[in-house]
Design an enzyme around this catalytic site. Structure first.
Site, PDB file in Angstrom:
ATOM      1  N   ALA A   1       3.667  -1.553   4.184  1.00  0.00           N
ATOM      2  CA  ALA A   1       2.818  -2.558   4.841  1.00  0.00           C
ATOM      3  C   ALA A   1       3.144  -3.993   4.429  1.00  0.00           C
ATOM      4  CB  ALA A   1       1.330  -2.254   4.625  1.00  0.00           C
ATOM      5  N   GLY A   2       4.417  -4.279   4.192  1.00  0.00           N
ATOM      6  CA  GLY A   2       4.797  -5.646   3.822  1.00  0.00           C
ATOM      7  C   GLY A   2       4.500  -6.645   4.933  1.00  0.00           C
TER       8      GLY A   2
ATOM      9  N   LYS B   1       0.847  -1.210   0.000  1.00  0.00           N
ATOM     10  CA  LYS B   1       0.000   0.000   0.000  1.00  0.00           C
ATOM     11  C   LYS B   1       0.870   1.243   0.000  1.00  0.00           C
ATOM     12  CE  LYS B   1       0.888   1.220   4.481  1.00  0.00           C
ATOM     13  NZ  LYS B   1       1.671   2.384   4.876  1.00  0.00           N
TER      14      LYS B   1
ATOM     15  N   GLY C   1       9.652  -0.829   4.870  1.00  0.00           N
ATOM     16  CA  GLY C   1       9.721   0.319   3.968  1.00  0.00           C
ATOM     17  C   GLY C   1       8.570   1.304   4.074  1.00  0.00           C
ATOM     18  N   GLY C   2       7.553   1.011   4.904  1.00  0.00           N
ATOM     19  CA  GLY C   2       6.393   1.892   4.937  1.00  0.00           C
ATOM     20  C   GLY C   2       5.371   1.538   3.873  1.00  0.00           C
TER      21      GLY C   2
ATOM     22  N   ASP D   1      -2.613  -1.702  10.138  1.00  0.00           N
ATOM     23  CA  ASP D   1      -2.680  -1.710   8.671  1.00  0.00           C
ATOM     24  C   ASP D   1      -3.152  -3.048   8.092  1.00  0.00           C
ATOM     25  OD1 ASP D   1      -1.691   0.860   8.636  1.00  0.00           O
ATOM     26  OD2 ASP D   1       0.333   0.315   7.971  1.00  0.00           O
TER      27      ASP D   1
ATOM     28  N   SER E   1       2.287  -6.342   7.283  1.00  0.00           N
ATOM     29  CA  SER E   1       0.829  -6.437   7.394  1.00  0.00           C
ATOM     30  C   SER E   1       0.274  -7.300   6.269  1.00  0.00           C
ATOM     31  CB  SER E   1       0.195  -5.045   7.317  1.00  0.00           C
ATOM     32  OG  SER E   1       0.664  -4.244   8.376  1.00  0.00           O
ATOM     33  N   ALA E   2       0.841  -7.166   5.076  1.00  0.00           N
ATOM     34  CA  ALA E   2       0.404  -7.981   3.936  1.00  0.00           C
ATOM     35  C   ALA E   2       0.611  -9.459   4.247  1.00  0.00           C
ATOM     36  CB  ALA E   2       1.183  -7.580   2.681  1.00  0.00           C
TER      37      ALA E   2
HETATM   38  O1  C5P Z   1      -0.711  -1.235  14.782  1.00  0.00           O
HETATM   39  P1  C5P Z   1       0.724  -1.507  14.571  1.00  0.00           P
HETATM   40  O2  C5P Z   1       1.225  -2.649  15.425  1.00  0.00           O
HETATM   41  O3  C5P Z   1       1.099  -1.683  13.141  1.00  0.00           O
HETATM   42  O4  C5P Z   1       1.499  -0.230  15.048  1.00  0.00           O
HETATM   43  C1  C5P Z   1       2.892  -0.205  15.218  1.00  0.00           C
HETATM   44  C2  C5P Z   1       3.261   1.009  16.039  1.00  0.00           C
HETATM   45  O5  C5P Z   1       3.021   2.192  15.291  1.00  0.00           O
HETATM   46  C3  C5P Z   1       2.478   1.180  17.308  1.00  0.00           C
HETATM   47  O6  C5P Z   1       3.058   0.465  18.350  1.00  0.00           O
HETATM   48  C4  C5P Z   1       2.543   2.669  17.537  1.00  0.00           C
HETATM   49  O7  C5P Z   1       3.792   3.032  18.071  1.00  0.00           O
HETATM   50  C5  C5P Z   1       2.520   3.217  16.113  1.00  0.00           C
HETATM   51  N1  C5P Z   1       1.150   3.582  15.663  1.00  0.00           N
HETATM   52  C6  C5P Z   1       0.545   4.692  16.205  1.00  0.00           C
HETATM   53  N2  C5P Z   1      -0.699   5.052  15.783  1.00  0.00           N
HETATM   54  C7  C5P Z   1      -1.343   4.335  14.829  1.00  0.00           C
HETATM   55  C8  C5P Z   1      -0.732   3.211  14.253  1.00  0.00           C
HETATM   56  C9  C5P Z   1       0.524   2.852  14.691  1.00  0.00           C
HETATM   57  O8  C5P Z   1       1.110   5.359  17.067  1.00  0.00           O
HETATM   58  N3  C5P Z   1      -2.545   4.720  14.433  1.00  0.00           N
END
Ligand code: C5P
Length: 299
Positions: free
Chosen positions: A103-104, A12, A100-101, A139, A106-107
Site C-alpha cells: 500500500a505504498g 501495511k 509491492g502489495g 486501501d 495508498s500511503a
Molecule cells: O481501489 P483500488 O483503486 O486500489 O483498486 C485497484 C484495483 O484492484 C481495482 O481496479 C480492482 O481491479 C482491484 N480491486 C478489486 N477489489 C477490491 C479492491 C481492488 O477487484 N476490493
C-alpha cells in the site's frame, strides 16, 4: 502561504485477505484484516504556483510524477471540495517498496491528503478525510488510520481492531512489481466456475491479534490472492520456502504481492530470518519492521 507540512505514513500487511466473487462493478467484496507496519513514506506539502510531485528513494523511477499519482489526486480532490486551487508541491520520500502489495501508493495519497489539509487549514473532519480516501482507493482509508482494522466492502469500510502486543516481521522485496488489477483478474480466472464463498474475518485470527500471540497469529494468516500472485510470479514460492526454512513462524504474500511477509517470534529471530533470506538469493532486498504502527501523522 503556509509553512511546509510533512506527514509520515506506514505500510501495511494483510494478515487476512478473504476475497469474494467479482461484483458487478468489477471490485471484489473483502474481509481484509489490515495491520500497519513500521516502514514509512513521508509526504511534504509546500506552497507552490501549481501542482507538482517529486520523489526520492528506491525505484521512484517506477512511480508517475504527473496528476495520475494518487498523492496528486488527493490534493486535487481536497482542493475541489473547498473551492481552492491545488497549488502545492508534494515531495514523496519513499521507503515503502514500490508496487509491492504494501500500500505504498495508498500511503502517499493519505499522506498528501493530511499534509494538504494541514497546509491549507481546510480543517476537514476525520469523516470527510476518510470519505476522500475511499474515493481515492480501497486501501487509502486504512493508510490514514493505521493500527489494525477490519476492512469490508472493497476494503474501505473500516472497523478498528485491538492488537495485544508487537509483532515482528521480515519483508522480502521481489524483482519488479505486480499490478493489483492483474492479480485480481488472475484470482477471477483461477476461481472461475467455482463457488467463491462470502468473505469472512476469521475469529481465531482476530483473537490472535488481540492476544498479541505471534504463534497463534502465524497459524491463522491467510491470503486468498496468494495463489494468483504465485501464478503470475512463480519464483515467489522459493522466497516463501527460504523464509520458512530460516525459521519464520509463517510466510505469506503481502496483499497482491510480490512482496512476501514473514512473521517471526521476536526481533532477534527477525534479523536471522532476514539474513538467511538475503543469503538465499531468492529476493532483491529484505526489510525488518514491527507492527502495529500509527497511521498518517504530521511530523
Ligand atoms: O481501489 P483500488 O483503486 O486500489 O483498486 C485497484 C484495483 O484492484 C481495482 O481496479 C480492482 O481491479 C482491484 N480491486 C478489486 N477489489 C477490491 C479492491 C481492488 O477487484 N476490493
Amino acid at each position: 502561504m503556509g509553512r511546509p507540512v510533512t506527514v509520515r505514513v506506514p505500510a501495511k500487511v494483510n494478515v487476512q485477505l478473504a476475497v469474494g466473487a467479482a461484483r458487478p462493478d468489477g471490485f471484489h467484496d473483502l474481509a481484509n484484516v489490515f495491520l500497519a507496519v513500521g516502514l514509512y513514506d513521508e509526504v511534504t506539502a509546500t506552497p507552490a504556483d501549481g501542482l507538482r510531485v517529486t520523489a526520492e528513494g528506491h525505484d521512484v523511477d517506477r512511480i508517475p510524477l504527473d496528476r495520475t499519482n494518487l498523492a496528486a489526486r488527493a490534493a486535487e480532490l481536497l482542493a475541489a471540495r473547498h473551492g481552492i486551487a491545488p497549488d502545492v508541491h508534494l515531495h514523496i520520500a519513499k521507503d515503502i517498496p514500490v508496487a509491492g502489495g504494501m500500500a505504498g501508493g495508498s500511503a502517499d495519497a493519505a499522506g498528501a491528503l493530511l499534509a494538504c489539509d494541514t497546509l491549507w487549514s481546510t480543517g476537514s473532519s476525520r469523516a470527510e478525510l476518510l470519505d476522500i480516501c475511499a474515493e481515492l482507493g480501497s486501501d487509502v482509508p486504512f493508510s490514514l488510520v493505521g493500527g489494525a482494522a477490519l476492512g469490508v466492502g472493497r476494503g474501505e469500510l473500516l472497523t478498528p481492531l485491538t492488537v495485544g502486543g508487537a509483532f515482528h516481521w521480515v519483508f522480502a522485496v521481489a524483482e519488479g512489481g505486480l499490478s493489483t488489477p492483474d492479480v485480481y483478474r488472475e484470482f477471477d480466472r483461477l476461481t472461475a466456475g467455482t463457488d467463491v464463498p462470502e468473505p469472512q474475518a476469521s475469529p481465531a485470527l482476530l483473537a490472535a491479534l488481540e492476544s498479541g500471540d505471534a504463534t497463534a497469529l502465524a497459524a491463522t494468516l491467510a491470503n486468498d490472492l496468494q495463489p494468483a500472485a504465485l501464478a503470475l510470479c512463480p519464483e515467489l514460492a522459493a522466497t516463501l520456502a527460504a523464509g520458512r526454512a530460516a525459521g519464520a513462524l509463517a510466510a505469506l504474500v503481502s496483499g497482491s504481492g510480490p512482496t512476501t511477509a514473514f512473521l517471526t517470534k521476536d526481533p532477534e529471530s527477525a534479523h536471522r530470518v532476514a539474513e538467511d533470506l538475503l543469503a538465499s538469493g531468492s529476493c532483491r532486498q529484505v526489510r525488518v519492521a514491527d507492527s502495529p504502527a500509527a497511521g498518517a501523522t504530521v511530523v
